[in-house]
Design an enzyme around this catalytic site. Structure first.
Site, PDB file in Angstrom:
ATOM      1  N   HIS A 174      -5.585  -5.924 -53.285  1.00 55.40           N
ATOM      2  CA  HIS A 174      -6.572  -6.922 -52.858  1.00 55.40           C
ATOM      3  C   HIS A 174      -6.726  -6.806 -51.340  1.00 55.40           C
ATOM      4  CE1 HIS A 174      -8.780 -10.534 -52.305  1.00 55.40           C
ATOM      5  NE2 HIS A 174      -7.775 -11.277 -51.881  1.00 55.40           N
ATOM      6  N   CYS A 195      -9.206 -14.948 -56.203  1.00 55.55           N
ATOM      7  CA  CYS A 195      -9.299 -13.521 -55.853  1.00 55.55           C
ATOM      8  C   CYS A 195      -8.704 -12.594 -56.905  1.00 55.55           C
ATOM      9  CB  CYS A 195      -8.615 -13.263 -54.520  1.00 55.55           C
ATOM     10  SG  CYS A 195      -9.293 -14.247 -53.208  1.00 55.55           S
ATOM     11  N   ASN A 215     -12.899  -9.921 -46.884  1.00 56.46           N
ATOM     12  CA  ASN A 215     -12.321 -10.345 -48.164  1.00 56.46           C
ATOM     13  C   ASN A 215     -13.440 -10.779 -49.105  1.00 56.46           C
ATOM     14  OD1 ASN A 215     -11.030 -11.591 -50.278  1.00 56.46           O
ATOM     15  ND2 ASN A 215      -9.693 -12.871 -49.004  1.00 56.46           N
TER      16      ASN A 215
HETATM   17  N1  ACO Z   1     -11.190 -16.185 -33.465  1.00 54.20           N
HETATM   18  C1  ACO Z   1     -10.393 -16.520 -32.448  1.00 54.20           C
HETATM   19  N2  ACO Z   1      -9.315 -17.309 -32.606  1.00 54.20           N
HETATM   20  C2  ACO Z   1      -9.044 -17.759 -33.829  1.00 54.20           C
HETATM   21  C3  ACO Z   1      -9.848 -17.451 -34.944  1.00 54.20           C
HETATM   22  C4  ACO Z   1     -10.962 -16.633 -34.738  1.00 54.20           C
HETATM   23  N3  ACO Z   1     -11.788 -16.285 -35.714  1.00 54.20           N
HETATM   24  N4  ACO Z   1      -9.333 -18.046 -36.039  1.00 54.20           N
HETATM   25  C5  ACO Z   1      -8.250 -18.712 -35.635  1.00 54.20           C
HETATM   26  N5  ACO Z   1      -8.080 -18.553 -34.312  1.00 54.20           N
HETATM   27  C6  ACO Z   1      -7.029 -19.127 -33.486  1.00 54.20           C
HETATM   28  C7  ACO Z   1      -6.473 -20.385 -34.074  1.00 54.20           C
HETATM   29  O1  ACO Z   1      -7.233 -21.505 -33.668  1.00 54.20           O
HETATM   30  C8  ACO Z   1      -5.079 -20.404 -33.525  1.00 54.20           C
HETATM   31  O2  ACO Z   1      -5.153 -20.854 -32.187  1.00 54.20           O
HETATM   32  P1  ACO Z   1      -3.997 -21.814 -31.573  1.00 54.20           P
HETATM   33  O3  ACO Z   1      -2.735 -20.987 -31.624  1.00 54.20           O
HETATM   34  O4  ACO Z   1      -4.476 -22.091 -30.203  1.00 54.20           O
HETATM   35  O5  ACO Z   1      -3.951 -23.002 -32.487  1.00 54.20           O
HETATM   36  C9  ACO Z   1      -4.721 -18.931 -33.470  1.00 54.20           C
HETATM   37  O6  ACO Z   1      -5.959 -18.201 -33.446  1.00 54.20           O
HETATM   38  C10 ACO Z   1      -3.902 -18.467 -34.653  1.00 54.20           C
HETATM   39  O7  ACO Z   1      -3.566 -17.138 -34.360  1.00 54.20           O
HETATM   40  P2  ACO Z   1      -2.401 -16.397 -35.106  1.00 54.20           P
HETATM   41  O8  ACO Z   1      -1.213 -17.279 -35.319  1.00 54.20           O
HETATM   42  O9  ACO Z   1      -2.155 -15.098 -34.418  1.00 54.20           O
HETATM   43  O10 ACO Z   1      -3.085 -16.133 -36.478  1.00 54.20           O
HETATM   44  P3  ACO Z   1      -2.426 -15.411 -37.689  1.00 54.20           P
HETATM   45  O11 ACO Z   1      -1.681 -14.224 -37.235  1.00 54.20           O
HETATM   46  O12 ACO Z   1      -1.726 -16.391 -38.578  1.00 54.20           O
HETATM   47  O13 ACO Z   1      -3.712 -14.882 -38.451  1.00 54.20           O
HETATM   48  C11 ACO Z   1      -5.017 -15.271 -40.395  1.00 54.20           C
HETATM   49  C12 ACO Z   1      -4.585 -15.806 -39.041  1.00 54.20           C
HETATM   50  C13 ACO Z   1      -5.836 -14.007 -40.178  1.00 54.20           C
HETATM   51  C14 ACO Z   1      -5.878 -16.307 -41.086  1.00 54.20           C
HETATM   52  C15 ACO Z   1      -3.772 -14.924 -41.237  1.00 54.20           C
HETATM   53  O14 ACO Z   1      -2.896 -16.031 -41.281  1.00 54.20           O
HETATM   54  C16 ACO Z   1      -4.152 -14.536 -42.645  1.00 54.20           C
HETATM   55  O15 ACO Z   1      -4.763 -13.524 -42.894  1.00 54.20           O
HETATM   56  N6  ACO Z   1      -3.700 -15.317 -43.635  1.00 54.20           N
HETATM   57  C17 ACO Z   1      -4.025 -15.049 -45.021  1.00 54.20           C
HETATM   58  C18 ACO Z   1      -5.418 -15.426 -45.230  1.00 54.20           C
HETATM   59  C19 ACO Z   1      -5.957 -14.966 -46.543  1.00 54.20           C
HETATM   60  O16 ACO Z   1      -5.672 -13.923 -47.015  1.00 54.20           O
HETATM   61  N7  ACO Z   1      -6.750 -15.769 -47.124  1.00 54.20           N
HETATM   62  C20 ACO Z   1      -7.339 -15.496 -48.384  1.00 54.20           C
HETATM   63  C21 ACO Z   1      -6.568 -16.238 -49.364  1.00 54.20           C
HETATM   64  S1  ACO Z   1      -6.956 -16.107 -51.011  1.00 54.20           S
HETATM   65  C22 ACO Z   1      -8.259 -15.320 -51.217  1.00 54.20           C
HETATM   66  O17 ACO Z   1      -8.224 -14.126 -51.049  1.00 54.20           O
HETATM   67  C23 ACO Z   1      -9.486 -16.174 -51.550  1.00 54.20           C
END
Ligand code: ACO
Length: 374
Positions: free
Chosen positions: A249, A111, A279
């Protein structure tokens, strides 16, 4: 001293839109979860390869600067997942633009690729290697998403942005940057299925499984982007109060908010468009920069801070001084070919292809269960 001013800018977003409601037709997810966790409402799905988006964004950047492609000395395409490896994507862009005098380089830091490209081209201009460079940040990630994985499929979209750099005696363009990489956390985002280590195991190219530790990436992203921003400012003896607009970003609204709080910046001075495009990886910062200009958020002489992170986990922040012109000199007639399908139709095609891969390569996938679900 020679500087590298940004004199042209352009973006290209494919027209097909995929909404959160579209995603919930095949994933166990909903608009409320996606908006509250990420700020994303919709994203684009490209009907063409990255190179086509890049040519349109680049043509618009050239027109904005009033420059002919023959004036270019270098084309950089920053991207995580290009259309091809040899020849590279940049040579195809060079050919289609008619940039006959330009060198052509692909650059991958995920990214952060656009910003690492900005550093590379600026350094070459400062040292007299070249005078004019096009830096493109683009991503067509949708063919490489695991559409059955709700943890990752909802987070990404396609798009492309480009800037034109020209040598100048004025103190414009990149003022300072800080680049880094948390390689100890490189396993937190590991796209399995693209690369030699998977081809060696007979995995069909592009049949991906995303290893993705969201909370770890989140934590590192906030620390890395904020620290890089502070370091870049310190290199010029500036404080966050000297920055007119932060253009980060766009990976997640909560990450953007947390970085803003750490930097101590007024949210009104942070540009956000993650709700429109999700993203777009290497494309987020150049597209956001173009839209900030279009919306009149960048004033002549403005100081901009561009913090970013990506797989690797690479991180960086770039401090930029804008010039006197904030409107394009001209417009380009370049356009993408028409797109027949909706975002959901395009994604369902990709899902069908993926199911076909899984059916045809079952023995290989079973033999590589350490890497892949069968
Ligand atoms: N819809 C519904 N539920 C979901 C989804 C979805 N799309 N995705 C995950 N869940 C569930 C999971 O299964 C998990 O359930 P569980 O607790 O029963 O196991 C739960 O939701 C997780 O929820 P949270 O802990 O509230 O999630 P979090 O606040 O950590 O948010 C997220 C997740 C959005 C992925 C966050 O961690 C994030 O943005 N991380 C950074 C990701 C990122 O930026 N990636 C790019 C990296 S590098 C680049 O840019 C290429």
């Amino acid at each position: 001293m020679t500087h590298a001013a940004i004199t042209g800018w352009g973006k290209c977003l494919p027209p097909a839109v995929l909404t959160n409601a579209d995603l919930s037709t095949f994933l166990e997810t909903d608009d409320e979860w996606i908006v509250s966790r990420t700020g994303m409402k919709e994203r684009r799905v490209s009907h063409v390869p990255l190179g086509e988006l890049a040519v349109v964004a680049a043509s618009r950047a050239l027109a904005a600067a009033g420059l002919d492609a023959a004036a270019l000395d270098l084309v950089i395409v920053g991207s995580t997942m290009g259309d091809e490896t040899a020849p590279n994507v940049a040579s195809g862009v060079q050919l289609r633009l008619g940039a006959v005098n330009a060198a052509a380089m692909d650059l991958n830091t995920a990214c952060t690729s656009f910003l690492y490209g900005l550093s590379t081209a600026t350094a070459m201009i400062r040292t007299g290697v070249l005078k004019t460079a096009l830096v493109i940040g683009g991503e067509v990630a949708t063919p490489f998403l695991d559409w059955e994985d709700r943890n990752t499929a909802v987070l990404f979209g396609d798009g492309c942005g480009a800037v034109l750099l020209q040598a100048t005696d004025r103190e414009e363009g990149l003022l300072a940057e800080k680049l880094g990489c948390y390689a100890d956390a490189r396993g937190a985002l590991d796209i399995r299925g693209v690369g030699g280590r998977f081809a060696n195991r007979g995995i069909p190219y592009g049949y991906t499984r995303w290893i993705f530790d969201g909370p770890e990436i989140f934590k590192r992203a906030v620390i890395g982007m904020a620290q890089a921003g502070q370091d870049a400012l310190a290199r010029r003896g500036l404080a966050i109060g000297d920055v007119d607009l932060v253009i980060p970003h766009q990976a997640n609204l909560r990450i953007i908010d947390a970085v803003g709080r750490r930097l101590g910046v007024d949210p009104a001075r942070v540009f956000v468009n993650v709700h429109r495009y999700a993203n777009m990886s290497a494309a987020t910062v150049p597209v956001a920069l173009v839209e900030a200009l279009e919306e009149g958020r960048v004033q002549p002489g403005a100081t901009l801070l561009l913090p970013a992170f990506g797989a690797g986990l690479t991180w960086c922040a770039h401090l930029v001084r804008w010039g006197t012109r904030t409107t394009p000199l001209g417009a380009s007639a370049a356009e993408l070919p028409p797109c027949a399908g909706t975002g959901l139709e395009l994604v369902n095609e990709l899902r069908g292809r993926r199911a076909g891969f899984a059916a045809n390569a079952r023995p290989q996938l079973e033999a590589a269960q350490d890497l892949f679900r069968s």
